[in-house]
Write a protein that holds these residues in place. Structure first.
Motif, PDB file in Angstrom:
ATOM      1  N   SER A  99       0.820  -1.217   0.000  1.00  6.63           N
ATOM      2  CA  SER A  99       0.000   0.000   0.000  1.00  6.63           C
ATOM      3  C   SER A  99       0.848   1.259   0.000  1.00  6.63           C
ATOM      4  O   SER A  99       0.323   2.363   0.080  1.00  6.63           O
ATOM      5  N   ASN A 100       2.189   1.108  -0.068  1.00 13.68           N
ATOM      6  CA  ASN A 100       3.112   2.252  -0.190  1.00 13.68           C
ATOM      7  C   ASN A 100       2.979   3.239   0.967  1.00 13.68           C
ATOM      8  O   ASN A 100       3.057   4.444   0.773  1.00 13.68           O
ATOM      9  N   THR A 101       2.773   2.706   2.176  1.00 17.26           N
ATOM     10  CA  THR A 101       2.538   3.558   3.338  1.00 17.26           C
ATOM     11  C   THR A 101       3.341   3.101   4.548  1.00 17.26           C
ATOM     12  O   THR A 101       3.866   1.996   4.586  1.00 17.26           O
ATOM     13  N   ILE A 102       3.378   3.998   5.536  1.00 11.87           N
ATOM     14  CA  ILE A 102       3.926   3.692   6.854  1.00 11.87           C
ATOM     15  C   ILE A 102       2.780   3.861   7.849  1.00 11.87           C
ATOM     16  O   ILE A 102       2.120   4.899   7.864  1.00 11.87           O
ATOM     17  N   THR A 103       2.541   2.849   8.664  1.00  7.51           N
ATOM     18  CA  THR A 103       1.544   2.923   9.728  1.00  7.51           C
ATOM     19  C   THR A 103       2.279   3.199  11.028  1.00  7.51           C
ATOM     20  O   THR A 103       3.358   2.652  11.267  1.00  7.51           O
ATOM     21  N   VAL A 104       1.700   4.055  11.874  1.00  7.91           N
ATOM     22  CA  VAL A 104       2.317   4.385  13.158  1.00  7.91           C
ATOM     23  C   VAL A 104       1.339   4.034  14.275  1.00  7.91           C
ATOM     24  O   VAL A 104       0.158   4.407  14.226  1.00  7.91           O
ATOM     25  N   TRP A 105       1.846   3.317  15.254  1.00  5.52           N
ATOM     26  CA  TRP A 105       1.066   2.935  16.430  1.00  5.52           C
ATOM     27  C   TRP A 105       1.647   3.626  17.664  1.00  5.52           C
ATOM     28  O   TRP A 105       2.867   3.722  17.813  1.00  5.52           O
ATOM     29  N   PHE A 123       0.651   6.783   6.354  1.00  5.13           N
ATOM     30  CA  PHE A 123       1.265   7.926   5.693  1.00  5.13           C
ATOM     31  C   PHE A 123       1.953   7.476   4.406  1.00  5.13           C
ATOM     32  O   PHE A 123       2.747   6.536   4.418  1.00  5.13           O
ATOM     33  N   TRP A 124       1.652   8.181   3.279  1.00  2.00           N
ATOM     34  CA  TRP A 124       2.250   7.851   1.974  1.00  2.00           C
ATOM     35  C   TRP A 124       3.754   8.065   2.015  1.00  2.00           C
ATOM     36  O   TRP A 124       4.239   9.027   2.583  1.00  2.00           O
ATOM     37  N   CYS A 125       4.501   7.195   1.329  1.00  2.00           N
ATOM     38  CA  CYS A 125       5.969   7.265   1.341  1.00  2.00           C
ATOM     39  C   CYS A 125       6.568   8.250   0.356  1.00  2.00           C
ATOM     40  O   CYS A 125       7.717   8.620   0.500  1.00  2.00           O
ATOM     41  N   GLY A 126       5.827   8.652  -0.652  1.00  2.00           N
ATOM     42  CA  GLY A 126       6.443   9.512  -1.648  1.00  2.00           C
ATOM     43  C   GLY A 126       5.581  10.685  -2.046  1.00  2.00           C
ATOM     44  O   GLY A 126       5.679  11.152  -3.165  1.00  2.00           O
ATOM     45  N   GLY A 127       4.737  11.144  -1.175  1.00  2.00           N
ATOM     46  CA  GLY A 127       3.817  12.210  -1.538  1.00  2.00           C
ATOM     47  C   GLY A 127       2.582  11.628  -2.204  1.00  2.00           C
ATOM     48  O   GLY A 127       2.495  10.428  -2.463  1.00  2.00           O
ATOM     49  N   PRO A 160       7.816   0.969   0.518  1.00  2.00           N
ATOM     50  CA  PRO A 160       8.724   1.122   1.653  1.00  2.00           C
ATOM     51  C   PRO A 160       9.295  -0.223   2.090  1.00  2.00           C
ATOM     52  O   PRO A 160       8.653  -1.269   1.937  1.00  2.00           O
ATOM     53  N   ALA A 161      10.497  -0.178   2.624  1.00  2.00           N
ATOM     54  CA  ALA A 161      11.124  -1.392   3.152  1.00  2.00           C
ATOM     55  C   ALA A 161      11.738  -1.046   4.506  1.00  2.00           C
ATOM     56  O   ALA A 161      11.021  -0.672   5.428  1.00  2.00           O
ATOM     57  N   GLY A 162      13.066  -1.125   4.611  1.00  2.00           N
ATOM     58  CA  GLY A 162      13.745  -0.877   5.877  1.00  2.00           C
ATOM     59  C   GLY A 162      13.576   0.543   6.371  1.00  2.00           C
ATOM     60  O   GLY A 162      13.394   1.471   5.587  1.00  2.00           O
ATOM     61  N   MET A 163      13.630   0.709   7.699  1.00  2.00           N
ATOM     62  CA  MET A 163      13.454   2.022   8.323  1.00  2.00           C
ATOM     63  C   MET A 163      14.505   2.226   9.413  1.00  2.00           C
ATOM     64  O   MET A 163      15.012   1.263   9.974  1.00  2.00           O
ATOM     65  N   ALA A 164      14.785   3.496   9.697  1.00  2.00           N
ATOM     66  CA  ALA A 164      15.684   3.864  10.788  1.00  2.00           C
ATOM     67  C   ALA A 164      15.282   5.250  11.263  1.00  2.00           C
ATOM     68  O   ALA A 164      14.647   6.012  10.522  1.00  2.00           O
ATOM     69  N   THR A 165      15.634   5.574  12.502  1.00  2.00           N
ATOM     70  CA  THR A 165      15.399   6.934  13.021  1.00  2.00           C
ATOM     71  C   THR A 165      16.739   7.566  13.360  1.00  2.00           C
ATOM     72  O   THR A 165      17.748   6.870  13.492  1.00  2.00           O
ATOM     73  N   ASN A 166      16.711   8.896  13.520  1.00  2.00           N
ATOM     74  CA  ASN A 166      17.902   9.543  14.063  1.00  2.00           C
ATOM     75  C   ASN A 166      17.944   9.273  15.565  1.00  2.00           C
ATOM     76  O   ASN A 166      17.005   8.717  16.153  1.00  2.00           O
ATOM     77  N   PHE A 187      13.677   7.611   8.555  1.00  2.00           N
ATOM     78  CA  PHE A 187      14.244   7.391   7.231  1.00  2.00           C
ATOM     79  C   PHE A 187      13.710   6.063   6.703  1.00  2.00           C
ATOM     80  O   PHE A 187      13.783   5.054   7.401  1.00  2.00           O
ATOM     81  N   VAL A 188      13.193   6.069   5.474  1.00  2.00           N
ATOM     82  CA  VAL A 188      12.590   4.865   4.899  1.00  2.00           C
ATOM     83  C   VAL A 188      13.212   4.576   3.540  1.00  2.00           C
ATOM     84  O   VAL A 188      13.202   5.437   2.647  1.00  2.00           O
ATOM     85  N   ALA A 189      13.761   3.370   3.371  1.00  2.00           N
ATOM     86  CA  ALA A 189      14.276   2.932   2.068  1.00  2.00           C
ATOM     87  C   ALA A 189      13.075   2.603   1.187  1.00  2.00           C
ATOM     88  O   ALA A 189      12.200   1.839   1.588  1.00  2.00           O
ATOM     89  N   THR A 190      13.024   3.219  -0.022  1.00  2.00           N
ATOM     90  CA  THR A 190      11.872   3.004  -0.906  1.00  2.00           C
ATOM     91  C   THR A 190      12.318   2.688  -2.330  1.00  2.00           C
ATOM     92  O   THR A 190      13.391   3.091  -2.763  1.00  2.00           O
ATOM     93  N   ASP A 191      11.435   1.974  -3.040  1.00  2.00           N
ATOM     94  CA  ASP A 191      11.639   1.672  -4.452  1.00  2.00           C
ATOM     95  C   ASP A 191      10.441   2.185  -5.239  1.00  2.00           C
ATOM     96  O   ASP A 191       9.308   2.089  -4.775  1.00  2.00           O
ATOM     97  N   HIS A 192      10.697   2.715  -6.425  1.00  2.00           N
ATOM     98  CA  HIS A 192       9.637   3.084  -7.365  1.00  2.00           C
ATOM     99  C   HIS A 192       9.809   2.127  -8.535  1.00  2.00           C
ATOM    100  O   HIS A 192      10.578   2.383  -9.457  1.00  2.00           O
ATOM    101  N   PHE A 193       9.115   0.977  -8.471  1.00  2.00           N
ATOM    102  CA  PHE A 193       9.352  -0.094  -9.436  1.00  2.00           C
ATOM    103  C   PHE A 193       9.031   0.311 -10.870  1.00  2.00           C
ATOM    104  O   PHE A 193       9.696  -0.101 -11.797  1.00  2.00           O
ATOM    105  N   ALA A 194       7.999   1.153 -11.055  1.00  2.00           N
ATOM    106  CA  ALA A 194       7.623   1.555 -12.416  1.00  2.00           C
ATOM    107  C   ALA A 194       8.756   2.313 -13.093  1.00  2.00           C
ATOM    108  O   ALA A 194       8.975   2.177 -14.294  1.00  2.00           O
ATOM    109  N   ARG A 195       9.488   3.123 -12.323  1.00  5.26           N
ATOM    110  CA  ARG A 195      10.589   3.913 -12.895  1.00  5.26           C
ATOM    111  C   ARG A 195      11.943   3.259 -12.665  1.00  5.26           C
ATOM    112  O   ARG A 195      12.951   3.715 -13.198  1.00  5.26           O
TER     113      ARG A 195
END
Length: 194
Positions: free
Chosen positions: A57-63, A79-83, A90-96, A103-111
């Motif tokens: 679904s190209n999103t991040i859920t926060v609990w 929350f949408w990952c790319g606007g 979205p895949a792996g994540m990290a915080t400061n 920070f979220v590692a993302t792929d845009h497979f179409a492009r």
């Protein structure tokens, strides 16, 4: 509308490694964009929020994570990952270290492009993309993981007071002055004092 549901199981971990389910587990949320192929989770450095990346679904859920481990969905999730016009998986994540940026590692497979989506984490867990995000990393292999350094620092509290009637807890590090107050309703406040 999707009939898919996501659930999160939460366990207490005993000192001997035995797992005990937290009361109310599993926590279930019904929604079309919450939990669709939710495979990766990340706990915020202050342990107040649980971030879940939803690949389909190209999103991040926060609990919200209460002191007893129970979960409630942050209002506005997911929350949408790319606007609004860019679909990024979205895949792996990290915080400061401070837990103010996600920070979220993302792929845009179409492009065939890879990017890092960067969110500002609000005090209530609400995510807002920072200006210019996502930041392109270029073409290439799938971007699955991400790490942020320095690793989170954990405040060690050597003094703990709990109110017997309300259950509110005050934790203090007597050397650094770091404190954390958790009310019986799950509100967490913290800082440094003298």
């Amino acid at each position: 509308e999707s009939s898919m549901a996501t659930h999160s199981d939460v366990f207490n971990v005993a000192s001997n490694g035995v797992l005990t389910p937290v009361q109310g587990t599993p926590f279930i949320q019904m929604s079309g964009n919450i939990g669709n192929s939710a495979q990766i989770v990340l706990l915020s450095p202050d342990e107040r929020f649980l971030f879940v990346s939803n690949q389909f679904s190209n999103t991040i859920t926060v609990w919200n994570v209460a002191p007893n481990g129970t979960l409630t969905l942050v209002p506005g999730s997911s929350f949408w990952c790319g606007g609004s016009s860019s679909f990024r998986t979205p895949a792996g994540m990290a915080t400061n270290k401070d837990g103010t940026l996600l920070f979220v590692a993302t792929d845009h497979f179409a492009r065939g492009s890879r990017a890092i989506s960067v969110f500002r984490i609000g005090g209530n867990g609400f995510l807002t993309l920072v200006p210019g995000s996502p930041f392109e990393t270029g073409q290439g292999e799938e971007l699955c993981s991400i790490a942020a350094y320095p690793a989170k620092s954990v405040a060690t509290f050597d003094l703990c007071l709990q109110d017997d009637s309300s259950g509110s807890i005050l934790r203090v590090n007597s050397e650094t002055g770091t404190y954390q107050f958790t009310s019986c309703s799950g509100i967490v406040l913290g800082g440094t004092g003298t």
